[in-house]
Design a protein around this motif. Structure first.
Motif, short mmCIF file in Angstrom:
data_model
loop_
_atom_site.label_atom_id
_atom_site.label_comp_id
_atom_site.label_asym_id
_atom_site.label_seq_id
_atom_site.Cartn_x
_atom_site.Cartn_y
_atom_site.Cartn_z
N ASP A 266 0.70 -0.99 0.19
CA ASP A 266 0.17 -0.63 0.30
C ASP A 266 0.89 1.22 0.30
OD1 ASP A 266 -1.66 2.55 0.17
OD2 ASP A 266 -2.81 0.67 1.39
N LYS A 267 1.03 1.45 -1.10
CA LYS A 267 1.64 3.08 -1.49
C LYS A 267 1.13 4.14 -0.10
CE LYS A 267 1.27 3.66 -6.25
NZ LYS A 267 0.39 3.64 -7.59
N ARG A 268 0.19 4.50 0.23
CA ARG A 268 -0.14 4.86 0.64
C ARG A 268 0.14 5.18 2.67
NH1 ARG A 268 -6.62 3.90 0.56
NH2 ARG A 268 -5.35 2.42 1.09
N ILE A 269 1.31 4.01 3.20
CA ILE A 269 1.52 3.58 4.12
C ILE A 269 3.01 4.36 4.01
CG2 ILE A 269 2.37 2.18 6.00
CD1 ILE A 269 -0.40 0.24 5.32
N GLU A 270 3.64 5.53 4.91
CA GLU A 270 5.20 5.85 4.47
C GLU A 270 4.92 5.78 6.07
OE1 GLU A 270 5.14 9.37 3.45
OE2 GLU A 270 4.00 9.11 1.02
N ASN A 271 6.36 5.02 6.18
CA ASN A 271 7.34 4.79 7.41
C ASN A 271 8.47 5.54 7.53
OD1 ASN A 271 5.63 2.96 9.41
ND2 ASN A 271 5.90 1.84 7.61
N ASN A 272 8.13 6.71 8.42
CA ASN A 272 8.96 7.87 8.73
C ASN A 272 9.28 8.42 9.70
OD1 ASN A 272 7.30 8.98 9.72
ND2 ASN A 272 6.62 10.67 8.14
N GLY A 273 9.74 7.16 10.35
CA GLY A 273 10.28 7.44 11.65
C GLY A 273 9.61 7.76 13.13
N LYS A 274 8.21 8.21 12.56
CA LYS A 274 7.53 8.87 13.36
C LYS A 274 5.93 8.32 13.51
CE LYS A 274 8.66 13.51 12.03
NZ LYS A 274 8.41 15.17 10.52
N GLY A 275 6.02 8.15 14.76
CA GLY A 275 4.55 7.08 15.11
C GLY A 275 4.99 5.48 14.87
N LYS A 276 4.34 4.36 15.50
CA LYS A 276 4.16 3.38 15.02
C LYS A 276 4.62 2.68 13.57
CE LYS A 276 2.14 -1.03 16.76
NZ LYS A 276 1.09 -1.26 17.13
N TRP A 277 5.20 1.93 13.44
CA TRP A 277 5.53 1.56 12.37
C TRP A 277 4.43 0.76 12.07
CZ3 TRP A 277 6.16 -3.48 10.33
CH2 TRP A 277 6.31 -3.24 8.54
N ARG A 278 3.94 0.50 10.01
CA ARG A 278 3.18 0.30 10.06
C ARG A 278 3.36 -0.75 8.84
NH1 ARG A 278 -1.49 3.41 8.27
NH2 ARG A 278 -2.75 1.00 7.36
N ASN A 279 3.07 -1.99 8.48
CA ASN A 279 3.39 -3.26 7.57
C ASN A 279 2.81 -2.35 6.24
OD1 ASN A 279 4.18 -5.44 6.17
ND2 ASN A 279 2.90 -6.63 7.23
N PRO A 280 3.62 -2.30 5.32
CA PRO A 280 3.18 -1.55 3.65
C PRO A 280 2.08 -2.78 2.88
CG PRO A 280 5.03 -1.97 3.78
CD PRO A 280 5.12 -1.86 5.26
N GLN A 281 3.09 -4.12 3.71
CA GLN A 281 2.61 -5.50 2.66
C GLN A 281 1.02 -5.48 3.22
OE1 GLN A 281 4.94 -7.84 0.86
NE2 GLN A 281 4.69 -9.57 2.78
N THR A 282 -0.08 -4.89 3.33
CA THR A 282 -1.79 -5.15 2.93
C THR A 282 -1.99 -6.29 1.84
OG1 THR A 282 -2.39 -3.16 2.18
CG2 THR A 282 -1.54 -3.12 4.12
N GLY A 283 -1.97 -6.26 0.62
CA GLY A 283 -2.56 -6.80 -0.43
C GLY A 283 -2.53 -8.49 -0.83
N LEU A 284 -3.05 -9.01 -0.95
CA LEU A 284 -2.84 -10.35 -1.97
C LEU A 284 -3.55 -10.68 -2.85
CD1 LEU A 284 -2.23 -13.33 1.28
CD2 LEU A 284 -0.83 -12.46 -0.49
#
Length: 330
Positions: A266-284
């Motif tokens: 999911d390109k909308r998920i950005e992990n920039n070091g701010k806040g909790k890390w989210r797994n961008p691999q959401t789709g199958l």
């Protein structure tokens, strides 16, 4: 007098430092190699050789004389094992320091295990020589080269009996690795089907078969599948992009029909070091295809919340979905 006492104290300090450092300098590599050569010559009359000698000093062992090394039989290189040895004391003590005292092992124990494993592998090869012209064991793979194309029913029968034979010698063949079978045929000489093997209750069991990346035409199939997925995602799911991760399950009944399961990010998920890390691999996304004809039947998005499920739940969802489509995995 004060100068004399001070000098003695300094000498003692230097001696203590040198003695302490000596404990951590350890035996030089050249001397370690000479000791090992002498040991192999005395104990095995030069029958064994070694390679990949390297210092194995770390915080866990704190032993500067510990070396990792690959030992092999000169006449039969398949008889080989990797171990760690104290090469400062190998000529006086060939027990293996990396094993607990309760499970004391010697160099010769590992060598005998390697010989038994080689002889057992040769026995397995002999049992199937009339059906599988070439069988090769490696660290994690067992290559079954039929050198001809094989029908699905015959392959299933041979593989079932082959795994049963492995289980008859489970202890002798147990290297700690979970073997996988690599099936090779005339049409796919470098690799066709991969059958991963799990270990359950001291026996090997087969997992669903997947397509090898060495299969003939794999790259063109991959390009076709990814282009198809990208086109299907463009309008309804423009925020998804394909990743490098995929699983390509093959139908046991045909060895041609398959299900390409593609992981999406999911390109909308950005992990920039701010806040909790989210797994961008959401789709199958799954695409059903035919390997022989390169025909795509159809595709569908399995889930857009794959990051919320466990590996076991994910696998269960994939298998149940593709089996409902007619891809036989068991």
């Amino acid at each position: 007098m004060k100068i004399t006492i001070l000098s003695v104290i300094c000498i003692l300090i230097v001696m203590l430092i040198v003695a302490g450092c000596a404990n951590y300098i350890g035996i030089p590599k050249k001397k370690a190699a000479r000791n090992l050569e002498e040991y192999l010559q005395k104990k095995y009359q030069g029958k064994l050789a070694f390679s990949d000698l390297s210092l194995f000093f770390n915080a866990a062992t704190m032993d500067p004389n510990m070396y990792g090394v690959l030992i092999y039989d000169k006449a039969i290189p398949e008889i080989a094992f990797y171990t760690h040895l104290n090469l400062k004391h190998i000529l006086e003590n060939d027990t293996l320091p990396m094993y607990p005292v309760s499970d004391l092992m010697t160099f010769d124990d590992l060598y005998n295990d390697a010989v038994e494993q080689y002889e057992t592998r040769q026995a397995v090869i002999a049992d199937f020589k009339n059906e599988i012209p070439e069988i090769t064991f490696s660290t994690e793979d067992i290559h079954l080269n039929f050198k001809r194309d094989i029908e699905p029913i015959e392959l299933e029968d041979v593989v079932t009996r082959f795994i049963d034979r492995l289980n008859q010698s489970f202890e002798a063949l147990n290297t700690g690795y979970q073997f996988r079978l690599l099936i090779k045929t005339a049409s796919h000489p470098e690799g066709f089907i991969i059958i991963p093997l799990d270990i359950d209750d001291s026996k090997r069991i087969q997992n669903p078969m997947v397509l090898s990346e060495k299969a003939e035409g794999f790259e063109s199939l991959k390009t076709m599948i990814l282009e198809h997925i990208q086109a299907k995602l463009e309008t309804p799911y423009p925020y998804f992009k394909t990743t490098e991760n995929s699983k390509i399950y093959m139908d046991k009944s045909t060895l041609s029909r398959g299900a390409w399961v593609q992981y999406l990010e999911d390109k909308r998920i950005e992990n920039n070091g701010k806040g909790k890390w989210r797994n961008p691999q959401t789709g199958l996304y799954v695409v059903y295809f035919d390997l022989d004809t390169k025909f795509i039947y159809r595709g569908e998005l399995l889930t857009d919340e794959n990051d919320t499920t466990s590996y076991r739940e994910e696998l269960k969802q994939i298998i149940s979905t593709i089996e409902a489509e007619g891809i036989r995995t068991k």
